[in-house]
Design a protein around this motif. Structure first.
Motif, PDB file in Angstrom:
ATOM      1  N   ARG A  94       9.718  23.043  56.435  1.00  0.00           N
ATOM      2  CA  ARG A  94       9.533  24.482  56.221  1.00  0.00           C
ATOM      3  C   ARG A  94       8.622  24.741  55.029  1.00  0.00           C
ATOM      4  O   ARG A  94       7.742  25.598  55.083  1.00  0.00           O
ATOM      5  N   TRP A  95       8.846  24.011  53.952  1.00  0.00           N
ATOM      6  CA  TRP A  95       8.009  24.193  52.765  1.00  0.00           C
ATOM      7  C   TRP A  95       6.549  23.855  53.068  1.00  0.00           C
ATOM      8  O   TRP A  95       5.640  24.588  52.691  1.00  0.00           O
ATOM      9  N   GLY A  96       6.343  22.724  53.749  1.00  0.00           N
ATOM     10  CA  GLY A  96       4.981  22.312  54.065  1.00  0.00           C
ATOM     11  C   GLY A  96       4.289  23.290  55.003  1.00  0.00           C
ATOM     12  O   GLY A  96       3.113  23.627  54.805  1.00  0.00           O
ATOM     13  N   SER A 103       9.532  18.108  46.374  1.00  0.00           N
ATOM     14  CA  SER A 103       9.885  17.823  47.760  1.00  0.00           C
ATOM     15  C   SER A 103      10.437  16.420  47.972  1.00  0.00           C
ATOM     16  O   SER A 103      11.063  16.150  49.000  1.00  0.00           O
ATOM     17  N   THR A 104      10.203  15.539  47.006  1.00  0.00           N
ATOM     18  CA  THR A 104      10.710  14.169  47.123  1.00  0.00           C
ATOM     19  C   THR A 104      11.815  13.874  46.107  1.00  0.00           C
ATOM     20  O   THR A 104      12.221  12.713  45.964  1.00  0.00           O
ATOM     21  N   ALA A 105      12.287  14.888  45.431  1.00  0.00           N
ATOM     22  CA  ALA A 105      13.341  14.697  44.424  1.00  0.00           C
ATOM     23  C   ALA A 105      14.599  14.122  45.072  1.00  0.00           C
ATOM     24  O   ALA A 105      14.982  14.514  46.166  1.00  0.00           O
ATOM     25  N   ASP A 106      15.233  13.202  44.381  1.00  0.00           N
ATOM     26  CA  ASP A 106      16.434  12.550  44.897  1.00  0.00           C
ATOM     27  C   ASP A 106      17.724  13.151  44.362  1.00  0.00           C
ATOM     28  O   ASP A 106      18.804  12.882  44.886  1.00  0.00           O
ATOM     29  N   SER A 107      17.632  13.944  43.309  1.00  0.00           N
ATOM     30  CA  SER A 107      18.836  14.511  42.709  1.00  0.00           C
ATOM     31  C   SER A 107      18.631  15.988  42.437  1.00  0.00           C
ATOM     32  O   SER A 107      17.487  16.472  42.345  1.00  0.00           O
ATOM     33  N   ARG A 157       4.967  29.593  50.909  1.00  0.00           N
ATOM     34  CA  ARG A 157       4.078  30.763  50.916  1.00  0.00           C
ATOM     35  C   ARG A 157       3.806  31.241  49.496  1.00  0.00           C
ATOM     36  O   ARG A 157       2.662  31.548  49.147  1.00  0.00           O
ATOM     37  N   SER A 158       4.837  31.309  48.675  1.00  0.00           N
ATOM     38  CA  SER A 158       4.651  31.774  47.299  1.00  0.00           C
ATOM     39  C   SER A 158       3.739  30.831  46.520  1.00  0.00           C
ATOM     40  O   SER A 158       2.894  31.271  45.737  1.00  0.00           O
ATOM     41  N   LEU A 159       3.895  29.535  46.742  1.00  0.00           N
ATOM     42  CA  LEU A 159       3.051  28.572  46.025  1.00  0.00           C
ATOM     43  C   LEU A 159       1.617  28.592  46.545  1.00  0.00           C
ATOM     44  O   LEU A 159       0.671  28.374  45.778  1.00  0.00           O
ATOM     45  N   GLY A 215      -4.209  17.957  42.849  1.00  0.00           N
ATOM     46  CA  GLY A 215      -4.179  18.811  41.674  1.00  0.00           C
ATOM     47  C   GLY A 215      -2.778  18.964  41.097  1.00  0.00           C
ATOM     48  O   GLY A 215      -1.787  18.563  41.713  1.00  0.00           O
ATOM     49  N   PRO A 216      -2.661  19.548  39.896  1.00  0.00           N
ATOM     50  CA  PRO A 216      -1.356  19.686  39.234  1.00  0.00           C
ATOM     51  C   PRO A 216      -0.318  20.437  40.047  1.00  0.00           C
ATOM     52  O   PRO A 216       0.848  20.059  40.075  1.00  0.00           O
ATOM     53  N   LEU A 217      -0.733  21.511  40.735  1.00  0.00           N
ATOM     54  CA  LEU A 217       0.226  22.295  41.513  1.00  0.00           C
ATOM     55  C   LEU A 217       0.793  21.476  42.666  1.00  0.00           C
ATOM     56  O   LEU A 217       2.010  21.439  42.873  1.00  0.00           O
ATOM     57  N   ILE A 218      -0.068  20.822  43.420  1.00  0.00           N
ATOM     58  CA  ILE A 218       0.424  20.050  44.556  1.00  0.00           C
ATOM     59  C   ILE A 218       1.211  18.836  44.089  1.00  0.00           C
ATOM     60  O   ILE A 218       2.166  18.407  44.759  1.00  0.00           O
ATOM     61  N   ARG A 219       0.888  18.268  42.957  1.00  0.00           N
ATOM     62  CA  ARG A 219       1.678  17.146  42.433  1.00  0.00           C
ATOM     63  C   ARG A 219       3.090  17.599  42.104  1.00  0.00           C
ATOM     64  O   ARG A 219       4.062  16.903  42.404  1.00  0.00           O
ATOM     65  N   ARG A 220       3.212  18.773  41.494  1.00  0.00           N
ATOM     66  CA  ARG A 220       4.542  19.296  41.174  1.00  0.00           C
ATOM     67  C   ARG A 220       5.307  19.636  42.452  1.00  0.00           C
ATOM     68  O   ARG A 220       6.502  19.358  42.565  1.00  0.00           O
ATOM     69  N   PHE A 221       4.620  20.234  43.407  1.00  0.00           N
ATOM     70  CA  PHE A 221       5.237  20.579  44.686  1.00  0.00           C
ATOM     71  C   PHE A 221       5.712  19.318  45.409  1.00  0.00           C
ATOM     72  O   PHE A 221       6.831  19.264  45.939  1.00  0.00           O
ATOM     73  N   ASN A 222       4.884  18.284  45.417  1.00  0.00           N
ATOM     74  CA  ASN A 222       5.274  17.028  46.054  1.00  0.00           C
ATOM     75  C   ASN A 222       6.447  16.376  45.333  1.00  0.00           C
ATOM     76  O   ASN A 222       7.351  15.810  45.971  1.00  0.00           O
TER      77      ASN A 222
END
Length: 217
Positions: A190-192, A140-144, A112-114, A130-137
């Motif tokens: 939840r984030w999505g 969301s896929t970070a492994d560490s 919601r905040s994003l 876009g840059p925001l969704i790339r960072r968000f993605n």
């Protein structure tokens, strides 16, 4: 629901309450009282952000003091709850820096905040690439935890620049659950949902544990 899942859910709730209690005291000192002690506390937390929980003695009282017994680790490494509490409190200190309004607000999940950030930026950022969704993605896929923290800090800095709040009780729950493979997809969902279904006119709120309630009768 299995006994293990029920136990984990209870710990997540205890963690959220603990973190929100700490944040509300710091936030009151920063916003309402303009306290030099609160400013010093926040500065110590910001410096400790990239360090493991328990490795910075100057924030022990803030991040570990009063932690519920069921969240305390027993080995040589911090428990997942200890690490989530440490990281969440440090990120809040980054978010609240130089802000005259309260940056912790119940009901403002990360998605919601994003989405609100996207709206405040004029909706110019492409929601597919876009840059925001790339960072968000990437978050969301970070492994560490280190990779996750890198992206999360960048996003929270952008929220701070636009004066957009975040629910840190809910974030604590997410950071506690995300490292566990069987819970990771639930956090992503939840984030999505928050990001793609939030509408500014929504009036739903959440309590300190991050549990959403509706104003509908």
């Amino acid at each position: 629901m299995t006994e293990q899942t029920t136990s984990s859910t209870g710990r997540a709730t205890d963690l959220a309450r603990y973190v929100v209690g700490k944040i509300e005291r710091i936030q009151a000192g920063l916003v309402d009282q303009q306290s030099s002690a609160a400013k010093a506390t926040a500065a110590r937390l910001r410096r400790a952000l990239t360090r493991p929980a328990g490795s910075v003695p100057e924030v022990w009282e803030i991040t570990l003091g009063g932690l519920p017994e069921n969240l305390i680790g027993h080995g040589d490494e911090p428990s997942s709850a200890e690490q989530a509490a440490h990281t969440t409190l440090c990120l809040f200190a980054v978010h609240q820096q130089s802000q005259g309004e309260r940056m912790h607000q119940s009901g403002w999940g990360l998605g919601r905040s994003l989405q609100e950030l996207h709206r405040k930026l004029g909706g110019a950022d492409d929601l597919e690439s876009g840059p925001l969704i790339r960072r968000f993605n990437a978050l969301s896929t970070a492994d560490s935890l280190d990779e996750m923290l890198w992206h999360l800090r960048s996003l929270i800095t952008q929220l701070r620049a636009q004066g957009i709040s975040l629910d840190y009780g809910r974030l604590a729950r997410d950071l506690y659950s995300y490292p566990v493979p069987e819970y990771r997809d639930a956090v992503r969902l939840r984030w999505g949902r928050d990001f793609y279904t939030y509408r500014p006119e929504d009036t739903g709120t959440s309590d300190a544990t991050g549990t959403t309630t509706s104003s509908d009768n």
